[in-house]
Design a protein around this motif. Structure first.
Motif, PDB file in Angstrom:
ATOM      1  N   GLY A  39      -4.207   6.041  -3.715  1.00 37.82           N
ATOM      2  CA  GLY A  39      -5.279   5.923  -2.717  1.00 37.82           C
ATOM      3  C   GLY A  39      -4.762   6.020  -1.297  1.00 37.82           C
ATOM      4  O   GLY A  39      -4.039   6.953  -0.957  1.00 37.82           O
ATOM      5  N   LYS A  40      -5.086   4.979  -0.506  1.00 39.56           N
ATOM      6  CA  LYS A  40      -4.723   5.036   0.913  1.00 39.56           C
ATOM      7  C   LYS A  40      -3.227   4.871   1.146  1.00 39.56           C
ATOM      8  O   LYS A  40      -2.727   5.167   2.230  1.00 39.56           O
ATOM      9  CB  LYS A  40      -5.483   3.959   1.693  1.00 39.56           C
ATOM     10  N   GLY A  41      -2.534   4.367   0.135  1.00 42.85           N
ATOM     11  CA  GLY A  41      -1.084   4.148   0.298  1.00 42.85           C
ATOM     12  C   GLY A  41      -0.253   5.323  -0.186  1.00 42.85           C
ATOM     13  O   GLY A  41       0.939   5.173  -0.432  1.00 42.85           O
ATOM     14  N   TYR A  43       1.847   7.950   0.388  1.00 44.14           N
ATOM     15  CA  TYR A  43       2.721   8.710   1.293  1.00 44.14           C
ATOM     16  C   TYR A  43       3.941   9.150   0.468  1.00 44.14           C
ATOM     17  O   TYR A  43       4.121   8.709  -0.674  1.00 44.14           O
ATOM     18  CB  TYR A  43       3.104   7.887   2.524  1.00 44.14           C
ATOM     19  N   SER A  79      -3.234  16.029   4.468  1.00 46.44           N
ATOM     20  CA  SER A  79      -2.308  14.983   4.904  1.00 46.44           C
ATOM     21  C   SER A  79      -2.528  14.662   6.367  1.00 46.44           C
ATOM     22  O   SER A  79      -3.072  15.467   7.118  1.00 46.44           O
ATOM     23  CB  SER A  79      -0.862  15.439   4.674  1.00 46.44           C
ATOM     24  N   GLY A  82       1.087   9.116   9.814  1.00 42.54           N
ATOM     25  CA  GLY A  82       0.791   7.714  10.121  1.00 42.54           C
ATOM     26  C   GLY A  82       1.787   7.174  11.119  1.00 42.54           C
ATOM     27  O   GLY A  82       2.374   7.932  11.897  1.00 42.54           O
ATOM     28  N   TYR A  95       0.661  10.608   5.100  1.00 41.60           N
ATOM     29  CA  TYR A  95      -0.222  10.140   4.029  1.00 41.60           C
ATOM     30  C   TYR A  95      -1.003  11.317   3.435  1.00 41.60           C
ATOM     31  O   TYR A  95      -1.516  12.156   4.174  1.00 41.60           O
ATOM     32  CB  TYR A  95      -1.198   9.085   4.574  1.00 41.60           C
ATOM     33  N   ARG A  97      -4.052  12.780   0.753  1.00 41.56           N
ATOM     34  CA  ARG A  97      -5.345  12.428   0.163  1.00 41.56           C
ATOM     35  C   ARG A  97      -5.819  13.608  -0.666  1.00 41.56           C
ATOM     36  O   ARG A  97      -5.703  14.774  -0.240  1.00 41.56           O
ATOM     37  CB  ARG A  97      -6.350  12.132   1.279  1.00 41.56           C
TER      38      ARG A  97
END
Lengths: 128, 187
Positions: A39-41, A43, A79, A82, A95, A97
């Protein structure tokens, strides 16, 4: 996908399956699934670690980055950069997605594989 | 012995990796690898060896990425480098009249091929590429002159034609890869 296969004869079905399977390789599927799961993590390093855990072997960073680049070229992932942290020497994280097209491709690839395995009885017998 | 609290990967390897990566990935990939390196070093695993393997893998991929022309140029550079090393050693063995100046010329051409290869690999987006391009064009000129002289000579030498052609191809590819190729592709 299954509907599209229904209209085809056995040969056409095999050709379609091969063509579809080539659009998303096994490693690409694994990277997409891991990216989705994180998910959001999601990377680079997290994906690399998770890939190692999922596949049960050490995965080369180069292979993961090359796959992510390929998936980005196909618009299956996007991507964004961050923040940088001290432990990274101030370097930013990138990151990833999975896009809607990526999810669609993943679903299609799974359907293709399931359809493919339905054409033979498991475990496969040996003529070899 | 306990590892230091904030272990970092070998600096030269990290610099090599940064140089080899495309501009857009020079921040996140070395950062990811450094993070993983630290985690492995703290666990007591052989982090240096792991890091070396990852950098070698990424460098290998970088060799074959960035377009077919770039890969072919690097292959031709390797060929001309080996050819110059062979010519230099043959001159030193055979010692025909005027061999020292030819040895110097061959060695310079070989050094030029090495330099072009290194710049194409690591510095293709910097202004160093103009130096590589000048060297490639100069070597191409030497190649053309060698082919012409060989064609008019009493004894035709096949290896001169082969190596001269390689220098011409190297110049054409360098022109394509370093000057005409879109910047986004190089990055």
């Amino acid at each position: 996908m299954a509907r599209r296969l229904e209209g085809l004869d056995k040969c056409g079905r095999s050709v379609y399956i091969v063509v579809m399977a080539e659009t998303l390789g096994t490693f690409e599927q694994a990277v997409l699934v891991v990216t989705l799961r994180l998910g959001k993590g999601a990377y680079g390093r997290a994906i690399l670690r998770e890939m190692g855990v999922t596949l049960g072997r050490e995965v080369a960073a180069g292979a993961v980055y090359a796959t992510l680049d390929r998936l980005a070229a196909k618009s299956y992932v996007t991507s964004r950069l961050g923040e940088g942290t001290a432990e990274r020497g101030g370097r930013a994280r990138r990151y990833f997605r999975v896009t809607a097209a990526g999810v669609r491709a993943l679903n299609e690839a799974k359907t293709v594989l399931e359809t493919l395995w339905q054409t033979v009885s498991w475990p496969v017998g040996g003529q070899a | 012995m306990k590892p230091p609290p904030n272990p970092t990967p070998p600096r030269w390897l990290e610099k090599l990796l940064v140089c080899a990566l495309p501009l857009s990935r020079r921040d996140d990939i070395p950062g990811d690898l450094r993070e993983e390196f630290q985690a492995r070093a703290v666990q007591g695993a052989s982090a240096n060896l792991w890091y070396l393997r990852q950098v070698a893998g990424l460098l290998g991929r970088q060799l074959y990425s960035g377009g077919k022309m770039r890969t072919i140029l690097l292959t031709v550079c390797a060929f001309t480098l080996l050819a110059c090393a062979w010519l230099t050693s043959m001159e030193s063995v055979l010692r025909h009249p005027g061999y020292p100046s030819r040895m110097i010329q061959d060695a310079l051409l070989g050094a030029g091929s090495l330099m072009i290869g290194i710049i194409v690999l690591f510095l293709a987006t910097t202004s160093w590429r103009w130096l590589a391009l000048a060297a490639a064009l100069g070597a191409g000129g030497v190649g053309v002159s060698a082919i012409v002289r060989n064609a008019h000579a009493d004894h035709f030498e096949g290896f001169v034609l082969l190596i001269g052609t390689a220098f011409c191809v190297q110049a054409a590819l360098a022109l394509w890869v370093l000057a005409f190729r879109p910047r986004t592709e190089r990055a």
